[in-house]
Design a protein around this motif. Structure first.
Motif, short mmCIF file in Angstrom:
data_model
loop_
_atom_site.label_atom_id
_atom_site.label_comp_id
_atom_site.label_asym_id
_atom_site.label_seq_id
_atom_site.Cartn_x
_atom_site.Cartn_y
_atom_site.Cartn_z
N MET A 187 -4.57 -17.61 -30.29
CA MET A 187 -3.95 -18.00 -29.02
C MET A 187 -4.16 -16.88 -28.02
SD MET A 187 -1.77 -20.48 -27.90
CE MET A 187 -0.72 -20.70 -26.51
N SER A 188 -4.61 -17.24 -26.85
CA SER A 188 -4.85 -16.22 -25.83
C SER A 188 -3.53 -15.83 -25.16
CB SER A 188 -5.86 -16.74 -24.80
OG SER A 188 -5.46 -18.00 -24.32
N THR A 189 -3.50 -14.64 -24.60
CA THR A 189 -2.31 -14.12 -23.95
C THR A 189 -2.12 -14.79 -22.60
OG1 THR A 189 -2.70 -12.00 -25.01
CG2 THR A 189 -1.22 -12.01 -23.13
N ARG A 190 -0.91 -15.14 -22.28
CA ARG A 190 -0.61 -15.74 -20.99
C ARG A 190 -0.40 -14.67 -19.94
NH1 ARG A 190 2.18 -21.55 -21.42
NH2 ARG A 190 0.55 -22.40 -22.72
N LEU A 191 -0.96 -14.90 -18.78
CA LEU A 191 -0.80 -13.98 -17.66
C LEU A 191 0.46 -14.32 -16.89
CD1 LEU A 191 -4.51 -14.06 -16.45
CD2 LEU A 191 -3.41 -12.31 -17.86
N GLN A 192 0.96 -13.35 -16.14
CA GLN A 192 2.16 -13.60 -15.34
C GLN A 192 2.08 -12.83 -14.03
OE1 GLN A 192 5.37 -12.52 -17.90
NE2 GLN A 192 4.56 -10.51 -18.34
N ALA A 193 3.00 -13.14 -13.15
CA ALA A 193 3.04 -12.48 -11.84
C ALA A 193 3.08 -10.97 -12.04
CB ALA A 193 4.26 -12.95 -11.06
N GLY A 194 2.28 -10.26 -11.22
CA GLY A 194 2.20 -8.81 -11.30
C GLY A 194 1.02 -8.31 -12.10
N ASP A 195 0.45 -9.18 -12.98
CA ASP A 195 -0.73 -8.78 -13.75
C ASP A 195 -1.95 -8.76 -12.84
OD1 ASP A 195 0.70 -8.71 -16.13
OD2 ASP A 195 0.03 -10.69 -16.80
N PRO A 196 -2.91 -7.85 -13.11
CA PRO A 196 -4.17 -7.92 -12.37
C PRO A 196 -4.92 -9.18 -12.81
CG PRO A 196 -4.26 -6.20 -14.04
CD PRO A 196 -2.87 -6.76 -14.06
N ALA A 197 -5.51 -9.88 -11.85
CA ALA A 197 -6.29 -11.07 -12.20
C ALA A 197 -7.59 -10.63 -12.86
CB ALA A 197 -6.59 -11.88 -10.93
N PRO A 198 -7.88 -11.13 -14.07
CA PRO A 198 -9.14 -10.76 -14.73
C PRO A 198 -10.33 -11.21 -13.88
CG PRO A 198 -7.66 -11.85 -16.28
CD PRO A 198 -7.07 -12.02 -14.91
N ASP A 199 -11.22 -10.27 -13.56
CA ASP A 199 -12.38 -10.62 -12.74
C ASP A 199 -13.34 -11.47 -13.55
OD1 ASP A 199 -13.82 -10.73 -10.41
OD2 ASP A 199 -14.81 -8.79 -10.70
N PHE A 200 -14.17 -12.22 -12.86
CA PHE A 200 -15.18 -13.03 -13.52
C PHE A 200 -16.31 -13.29 -12.55
CE2 PHE A 200 -11.98 -15.97 -11.76
CZ PHE A 200 -12.76 -16.72 -10.90
#
Length: 155
Positions: free
Chosen positions: A1-14
């Motif tokens: 299961m992948s980790t869920r992102l939340q407010a305040g996290d840096p957005a993973p670039d792509f």
């Protein structure tokens, strides 16, 4: 299961190919707010409703300084057919190996029709001008989604 992102996290670039096979990066939108939304499959009923909802609200979103990027595991050719059939005017990006979906927590276990399956988790993120996640929404409903976002985010 992948980790869920939340407010305040840096957005993973792509960097992913769009429907025309041209590379598009999240970094291309630095300095603007961006809605990044993940959907299971182009040209399916729910995904079509959601994409058309973004299309129909795109002018107001853009006027508020917000760009929209849609990401699915579909190949660029399928995305091009979907874009052309529905008159979509924002980039649809292809993530066939699901690496970006996974990095954003939008691929993993979900419940569908009462069964646990592995697949794309319909998710939407608002990214601030600085590249930080402002809001993360998982397991969103396709119908009425943009109206809810506009209410929640006061757009």
């Amino acid at each position: 299961m992948s980790t869920r992102l939340q407010a305040g996290d840096p957005a993973p670039d792509f960097t992913l190919d769009d429907a025309d096979g041209k590379p598009v990066s999240l970094a291309d939108h630095k300095g603007r707010k961006v809605i990044v939304y993940f959907y299971p499959a182009a040209s399916t009923p729910g995904c079509t409703k959601e994409a058309c909802d973004f299309r129909d609200n795109l002018a107001e979103l853009n006027e508020s300084g917000i760009d929209v990027l849609g990401i699915s595991p579909d190949k660029p050719e399928k995305l091009a057919r979907f874009r052309d059939a529905e008159g979509l005017t924002f980039p649809l990006l292809s993530d066939p190996d699901k690496s970006v979906l996974t990095a954003w927590g939008a691929f993993g276990e979900k419940t569908m029709y009462g069964k646990t399956v592995t697949g794309v988790i319909r998710s939407t993120f608002l990214i601030g001008e600085d590249g930080t996640i402002t809001d993360a929404k998982y397991n969103v409903k396709a119908t009425g989604h943009v109206a809810k976002l506009r209410r929640d985010w006061k757009i």
